[in-house]
Each structure stands twice: as C-alpha cells, then as structure tokens.
Design an enzyme around this catalytic site. Structure first.
Site, PDB file in Angstrom:
ATOM      1  N   GLU A 139      38.270  45.343  43.365  1.00 57.15           N
ATOM      2  CA  GLU A 139      37.482  44.871  42.219  1.00 57.15           C
ATOM      3  C   GLU A 139      36.122  45.575  42.227  1.00 57.15           C
ATOM      4  O   GLU A 139      35.428  45.581  43.242  1.00 57.15           O
ATOM      5  CB  GLU A 139      37.262  43.353  42.322  1.00 57.15           C
ATOM      6  CG  GLU A 139      36.506  42.814  41.115  1.00 57.15           C
ATOM      7  CD  GLU A 139      36.258  41.315  41.163  1.00 57.15           C
ATOM      8  OE1 GLU A 139      35.822  40.805  42.207  1.00 57.15           O
ATOM      9  OE2 GLU A 139      36.499  40.662  40.127  1.00 57.15           O
ATOM     10  N   GLU A 188      38.307  29.931  42.054  1.00 57.65           N
ATOM     11  CA  GLU A 188      38.594  30.927  41.008  1.00 57.65           C
ATOM     12  C   GLU A 188      37.926  32.215  41.459  1.00 57.65           C
ATOM     13  O   GLU A 188      36.691  32.279  41.511  1.00 57.65           O
ATOM     14  CB  GLU A 188      38.010  30.471  39.664  1.00 57.65           C
ATOM     15  CG  GLU A 188      38.624  29.208  39.107  1.00 57.65           C
ATOM     16  CD  GLU A 188      39.995  29.435  38.491  1.00 57.65           C
ATOM     17  OE1 GLU A 188      40.490  30.583  38.498  1.00 57.65           O
ATOM     18  OE2 GLU A 188      40.568  28.441  38.016  1.00 57.65           O
ATOM     19  N   LYS A 238      25.303  24.207  42.856  1.00 59.54           N
ATOM     20  CA  LYS A 238      24.522  25.293  43.475  1.00 59.54           C
ATOM     21  C   LYS A 238      24.821  26.555  42.669  1.00 59.54           C
ATOM     22  O   LYS A 238      25.853  27.191  42.848  1.00 59.54           O
ATOM     23  CB  LYS A 238      24.969  25.464  44.932  1.00 59.54           C
ATOM     24  CG  LYS A 238      23.937  26.035  45.890  1.00 59.54           C
ATOM     25  CD  LYS A 238      23.406  27.403  45.546  1.00 59.54           C
ATOM     26  CE  LYS A 238      24.365  28.521  45.865  1.00 59.54           C
ATOM     27  NZ  LYS A 238      23.857  29.836  45.403  1.00 59.54           N
ATOM     28  N   GLY A 277      33.787  32.601  42.285  1.00 55.23           N
ATOM     29  CA  GLY A 277      33.032  33.716  42.856  1.00 55.23           C
ATOM     30  C   GLY A 277      33.985  34.726  43.464  1.00 55.23           C
ATOM     31  O   GLY A 277      35.165  34.798  43.083  1.00 55.23           O
TER      32      GLY A 277
HETATM   33  P1  NAD Z   1      29.793  35.541  45.144  1.00 50.31           P
HETATM   34  O1  NAD Z   1      31.056  35.134  45.803  1.00 50.31           O
HETATM   35  O2  NAD Z   1      28.915  36.493  45.833  1.00 50.31           O
HETATM   36  O3  NAD Z   1      28.889  34.233  44.872  1.00 50.31           O
HETATM   37  C1  NAD Z   1      29.391  33.126  44.177  1.00 50.31           C
HETATM   38  C2  NAD Z   1      28.597  31.897  44.582  1.00 50.31           C
HETATM   39  O4  NAD Z   1      28.819  31.650  45.975  1.00 50.31           O
HETATM   40  C3  NAD Z   1      27.088  32.045  44.416  1.00 50.31           C
HETATM   41  O5  NAD Z   1      26.533  30.814  43.990  1.00 50.31           O
HETATM   42  C4  NAD Z   1      26.628  32.367  45.830  1.00 50.31           C
HETATM   43  O6  NAD Z   1      25.287  31.991  46.087  1.00 50.31           O
HETATM   44  C5  NAD Z   1      27.586  31.529  46.644  1.00 50.31           C
HETATM   45  N1  NAD Z   1      27.746  32.006  48.027  1.00 50.31           N
HETATM   46  C6  NAD Z   1      27.639  33.276  48.488  1.00 50.31           C
HETATM   47  N2  NAD Z   1      27.863  33.298  49.817  1.00 50.31           N
HETATM   48  C7  NAD Z   1      28.124  32.020  50.201  1.00 50.31           C
HETATM   49  C8  NAD Z   1      28.439  31.408  51.448  1.00 50.31           C
HETATM   50  N3  NAD Z   1      28.525  32.097  52.571  1.00 50.31           N
HETATM   51  N4  NAD Z   1      28.670  30.078  51.457  1.00 50.31           N
HETATM   52  C9  NAD Z   1      28.600  29.333  50.326  1.00 50.31           C
HETATM   53  N5  NAD Z   1      28.288  29.864  49.114  1.00 50.31           N
HETATM   54  C10 NAD Z   1      28.062  31.196  49.054  1.00 50.31           C
HETATM   55  O7  NAD Z   1      30.190  36.025  43.681  1.00 50.31           O
HETATM   56  P2  NAD Z   1      29.243  36.593  42.532  1.00 50.31           P
HETATM   57  O8  NAD Z   1      28.804  37.960  42.905  1.00 50.31           O
HETATM   58  O9  NAD Z   1      28.222  35.575  42.170  1.00 50.31           O
HETATM   59  O10 NAD Z   1      30.287  36.647  41.297  1.00 50.31           O
HETATM   60  C11 NAD Z   1      31.183  37.685  41.123  1.00 50.31           C
HETATM   61  C12 NAD Z   1      32.568  37.299  41.585  1.00 50.31           C
HETATM   62  O11 NAD Z   1      32.996  36.107  40.925  1.00 50.31           O
HETATM   63  C13 NAD Z   1      33.611  38.347  41.210  1.00 50.31           C
HETATM   64  O12 NAD Z   1      34.469  38.558  42.304  1.00 50.31           O
HETATM   65  C14 NAD Z   1      34.367  37.715  40.048  1.00 50.31           C
HETATM   66  O13 NAD Z   1      35.663  38.188  39.859  1.00 50.31           O
HETATM   67  C15 NAD Z   1      34.326  36.279  40.423  1.00 50.31           C
HETATM   68  N6  NAD Z   1      34.559  35.414  39.244  1.00 50.31           N
HETATM   69  C16 NAD Z   1      35.785  34.817  39.113  1.00 50.31           C
HETATM   70  C17 NAD Z   1      36.059  34.035  37.984  1.00 50.31           C
HETATM   71  C18 NAD Z   1      37.407  33.370  37.798  1.00 50.31           C
HETATM   72  O14 NAD Z   1      37.527  32.500  36.936  1.00 50.31           O
HETATM   73  N7  NAD Z   1      38.436  33.739  38.539  1.00 50.31           N
HETATM   74  C19 NAD Z   1      35.087  33.868  37.001  1.00 50.31           C
HETATM   75  C20 NAD Z   1      33.841  34.497  37.175  1.00 50.31           C
HETATM   76  C21 NAD Z   1      33.590  35.266  38.314  1.00 50.31           C
END
Ligand code: NAD
Length: 499
Positions: free
Chosen positions: A402, A267, A191, A244
């Site tokens: 962040e 992550e 997803k 995420g």
């Molecule tokens: P996000 O958490 O908003 O979304 C990540 C994913 O989760 C997306 O596919 C989103 O559709 C899904 N999602 C959102 N709400 C959900 C729910 N309630 N249930 C299930 N899935 C859900 O993050 P983002 O804005 O896409 O990405 C940015 C974040 O990702 C930042 O915090 C960044 O630090 C982190 N990130 C971490 C790493 C790592 O390796 N540690 C790498 C890249 C990004």
C-alpha cells in the site's frame, strides 16, 4: 453545500479559532502534564494549532469516567426516543457547522475543500442520522424452545468503546466509529490521528450542545504509541474500534490479548484492483472513473483502486487515456480553492514515504508515464503529482504494498480468469472494481474476488446500507450499515424456567 468563491474559504480559515483542549467528562481541559503538539498545514508548512497532547493519565481518566457514566445509565439506559433525538440533533449541528468542519480538515490534512463539501461532511451527517434511525431496528430474539421454558436473547451495549481513527477522512472516520457505538448505548473515548484532531474535538463539543450527557463521549488527541496504546490496553474498554494501517491494526489484537481480551474491529489498508476486460464499452468514460477511484483524496484512500489490471490488447490505448484523464482531472493546487481537485499529502513525512515507493518502482524497472515533478510546489509543502507506472509485474513492490498516495500500477491480464487470479494474488482484500459488458463474467468475478466490496462498472459508489469491510490483511470489521450497530452490542441469553 455551496463551494464558495476562492477567497471566502481563506477568510473562514483565518477567522477560525478551533478548540484544542481534550474533552473529558464534558469539560475541555489541558493535558494532565500540560503537553501540547503542533498540527501543521501540509500546503504551507505553517502551524494550524497547538493541541493538548493526551497521555496515559488522560486516557485513564477518560476511560474511567466513560465506564462510570455507562454504569450510571445516563446514556445506556436513557429512554430510546431521547437518545434518537440527541443523535439527530447532533447530525443537524454537524450540518450547521459544515463550513467549519470543511476548513478544519482541509487545513490539517490538505484535502480539497470541494471534497469536504461534497463527500466528507454530508457522509458524516448521514452516518449519524442513519445510526440514530437504526438504533431501535436491531433486536434480540426469542427462540422456540421446549415447553416449560422461555428463552430470550438480549442485545446489550458493550460498555466503553475506544475509537482510534486515521487522518485521511478525519471527520467521516470519527463519525463511522463513534455514531454506531453511541447509538447502541455505549460510552466512547475517541483518539483521533495526530495529524488531524480538530474536527473530532468539534464533534465532541456538538454532542454536548445536542444534549449528550457529560462523560459519555470523550475526545483525547495524542500520540498513537502513547494515548492510542493506553486506550487499547485499558481494562475499562470493552471494544476497540480501529481504522488505520495494517501494522498498527495487528497491534490492536496484541493489546487486547495483553489486557482484557476486549473485542477488536479493524478496518485496515488495501491494494485494490480495478479490472478492465476486453469487451468494455466507452473506454474514455471508464478511464475517467478509474482515475477518480485512484486519485481522489490524493490517493489517500484505503479502497483506492491502485492496481489497474487491463486486458492486454487494450493496454497501450487505456494507459494513454488514463494518463490524459489524470492530467486533466487531477491538478495539484491550493486545497482551499473550490476548483482544486488534488491537495498536498498529509505531511512532509508521508510525502517522503510515498516518494520512496515511487523510487523503488523505478529501481525495479517500472516505466513512469506520468508524474514526478516536485519543483512547481513550495519546498515546505507535501505535494506529490498523480503518478502512473506501466511495465509492472504483480510481484513488484509497487503492485504489492500500500502506497497511500496518488500512485497507480498498470498491469496487463490475459482474460477474466487471469485478471481475478492476479487480483487475488495480494495480501490485502478490501475492494475491487470490474469493468465489462459481459454479465456472466462480471458476476463470476464478483463471486471469486477475495475482498469485502466489489463494484461492477463503477468504483467507490455506495450508500449507508453497504457493509464497509475488508478480508485478509485489510482487516475485520463492519462500518456503515446495521452490522456496525450490531457489532457495538453483545448478546445475552436469558433462560426462564416456567415450571
Ligand atoms: P496509522 O495506523 O498510522 O494510525 C491510525 C491511528 O492509530 C492513529 O490515530 C494513530 O495515532 C494510532 N496509532 C498509531 N500507532 C499506534 C499504537 N502503537 N497504538 C495505538 N494506536 C496507534 O494509520 P494512518 O496513517 O493514520 O492512516 C492510514 C491507514 O489507514 C492506511 O493504511 C489506510 O488504508 C487505512 N485506512 C483504512 C480504512 C478502511 O476502512 N479499511 C479507512 C481509512 C484508512
């Protein structure tokens, strides 16, 4: 890979007709309820594509097919060499389609095309190849035991792995999650993030072209709170591999607890420090690398080094050098121009969120020494200029939360121990950098820093052997490296009575 002349990338972008339907059981199809959502180009505000919007019904279908394929053994029991060949071919196909991947991610999330060509696409190819090469390098064991018994421990695939990915490295994050899961013999339902789904759909198509069986790798774009939630709650899913935000990462553990206690790897976000000790040599060169670690990919990097901890006597000189480096190296512009080093942020919503963090820093007394102009950019675009603050205390919001944008906080420290204490005084623990000529100080800091990755006299360097992982609120998981393969399996103990 060449970065072509400006103009050619626009021509490629105009000619692209991306796949926009869900991939389930080897077939591209609309969502069960026919719903779609618009993907928006953050450089122009124009639509890129209308994408099928997967819902709970689509996820149920994808997970049940993936579970059936796992039990059938079409992939999980396929002869190993054949699995290696298919994944190796997938890596080759990703390389062959590099221009399309580069343009898709740039159009959807604004990343400079030059970064796609030099980082995201090659790293994704390498990930798939590494996992293909590694799949027979992980092994069970046969411990020594009493006479009269034979004890062996198998490493077996988990079943269905649900991968949920963010938008900041759309192709690369998909590769980091999907490649080890598939290599270990699992079926996958991916997803991708709503803001950038198209490269994931192309990856799914290429898996089929490489000879991957139908239904083993399924891709279902859709809203996180609907499709992502259904995937994480599914009883057919044995593991969620999530990258995420920390807030959504927490949800993953709750979903696991509320369903089948599936494994979770997460992550998450970061607020990583880059420490400059007083003995450092060549401050200009350090400032250039610190700027890259802070502003690359518009600062939309989990491991971005956003807290710049500088020895107090160097503060003024270093802040000025960093400002100069940022000004010359990071000029926002058209991300399809290969000379551009900084594109827009992923969306207007995210731009407003980042501007909110900047406004709070100003209200809390931070002194902005760079950034802030919005007027040179079109109203519909999501640009934010590189921004730097001095006068920051480690307890201010800009030093704790962040931002996930091109915003750095410069903070003074009074020596190595104080720097490490400041670095650790934060809820996140993803990465850290330290700049020094003092060998002992560098290794002591590496030992004492509370985070998953430390760079000494560099930032963000690495290779596939490096475990990519966080501590504290940055999560719990292992991307890249053989640990990622091991984490896609579980052990089974078999005890044979010989007498
Ligand atoms: P996000 O958490 O908003 O979304 C990540 C994913 O989760 C997306 O596919 C989103 O559709 C899904 N999602 C959102 N709400 C959900 C729910 N309630 N249930 C299930 N899935 C859900 O993050 P983002 O804005 O896409 O990405 C940015 C974040 O990702 C930042 O915090 C960044 O630090 C982190 N990130 C971490 C790493 C790592 O390796 N540690 C790498 C890249 C990004």
């Amino acid at each position: 890979m060449d970065t072509k002349a400006h103009g050619n990338w626009h021509a490629i972008a105009r000619a692209i007709r991306p796949e926009t339907r869900l991939l389930i059981d080897g077939t591209f199809r609309p969502a069960a309820d026919g719903a779609t959502f618009a993907s928006i180009n953050p450089t122009t505000g124009a639509p890129v594509a209308d994408i099928a919007c997967g819902g709970a019904q689509d996820i149920d279908l994808a997970t049940s097919i993936a579970a059936k394929r796992f039990r059938d053994g079409v992939w999980s029991r396929m002869p190993l060499r054949r699995r290696v060949d298919i994944l190796t071919r997938l890596a080759e196909l990703v390389a062959e389609h590099r221009e399309t991947f580069a343009v898709l991610d740039t159009l959807e999330m604004g990343k400079p095309i030059a970064e796609m060509c030099s980082i995201d696409v090659p790293a994704s190819v390498l990930t798939i190849r590494f996992m293909a090469e590694g799949l027979d390098k992980i092994a069970g064991t046969c411990p020594v035991t009493n006479d009269g018994a034979l004890h062996y421990i198998l490493r077996q695939p988990l079943g269905v792995v649900g991968c949920i990915t963010p938008w900041n490295y759309p192709l690369m994050m998909a590769a980091w999650k999907v490649a080890p899961a598939l290599a270990a013999g699992n079926s996958v339902v991916l997803k991708p993030a709503e803001d950038a789904s198209l490269s994931a759909l192309l990856l799914g198509r290429l898996f089929l072209e490489a000879g991957g069986p139908d239904g083993v790798f399924n891709v279902v774009p859709g809203p996180g709170g609907v499709a992502g939630k259904a995937l994480a709650l599914s009883h057919d899913v044995a593991k969620i591999a999530f990258t995420g935000s920390t807030a959504v990462g927490r949800q993953m553990y709750r979903y696991a607890a509320d369903s089948n206690l599936k494994a979770v790897s997460a992550e998450l976000g970061g607020k990583s420090p880059q420490i400059i000790l007083e003995d450092v040599e060549n401050l200009t060169k350090v400032a250039a690398t610190v700027a890259d670690g802070l502003f690359g990919n518009q600062g939309e990097v989990c491991s971005a080094g956003t807290r710049i901890l500088v020895a107090r006597p160097l503060m003024e000189e270093f802040a000025d050098l960093l400002r100069q480096e940022a000004l010359t190296r990071y000029r926002p512009g058209d991300p399809l121009d290969p000379a551009t080093t900084m594109g827009p942020l992923v969306s207007k919503t995210h731009q407003q969120r980042v501007l909110g963090h900047i406004a709070t820093a100003v209200e809390e007394g931070g002194r902005r020494i760079l950034g802030g102009a919005l007027d040179p950019y079109p109203e519909a675009s999501a640009f934010v200029e590189p921004t730097l603050f001095t006068g920051v205390g480690n307890d201010m919001a800009i030093a704790r939360n962040e931002v996930f944008g091109p915003v750095g906080a410069i903070i003074a420290h009074d020596g190595p121990d104080h720097a490490v204490a400041l670095a650790n005084d934060n809820p996140y623990g993803l990465a850290a950098g330290i700049w020094t000529t003092n060998l002992g100080a560098a290794h002591r800091a590496a030992r004492d820093l509370e985070c998953g990755m430390v760079w000494i006299n560099g930032y963000m360097n690495g290779d596939m052997s490096q475990p990519w992982s966080g501590w504290k609120l940055s999560g719990r998981g292992r991307d890249k490296c053989l640990d990622a393969l091991v984490d896609s399996t579980h052990s089974k103990s078999v005890w044979v009575t010989l007498e």
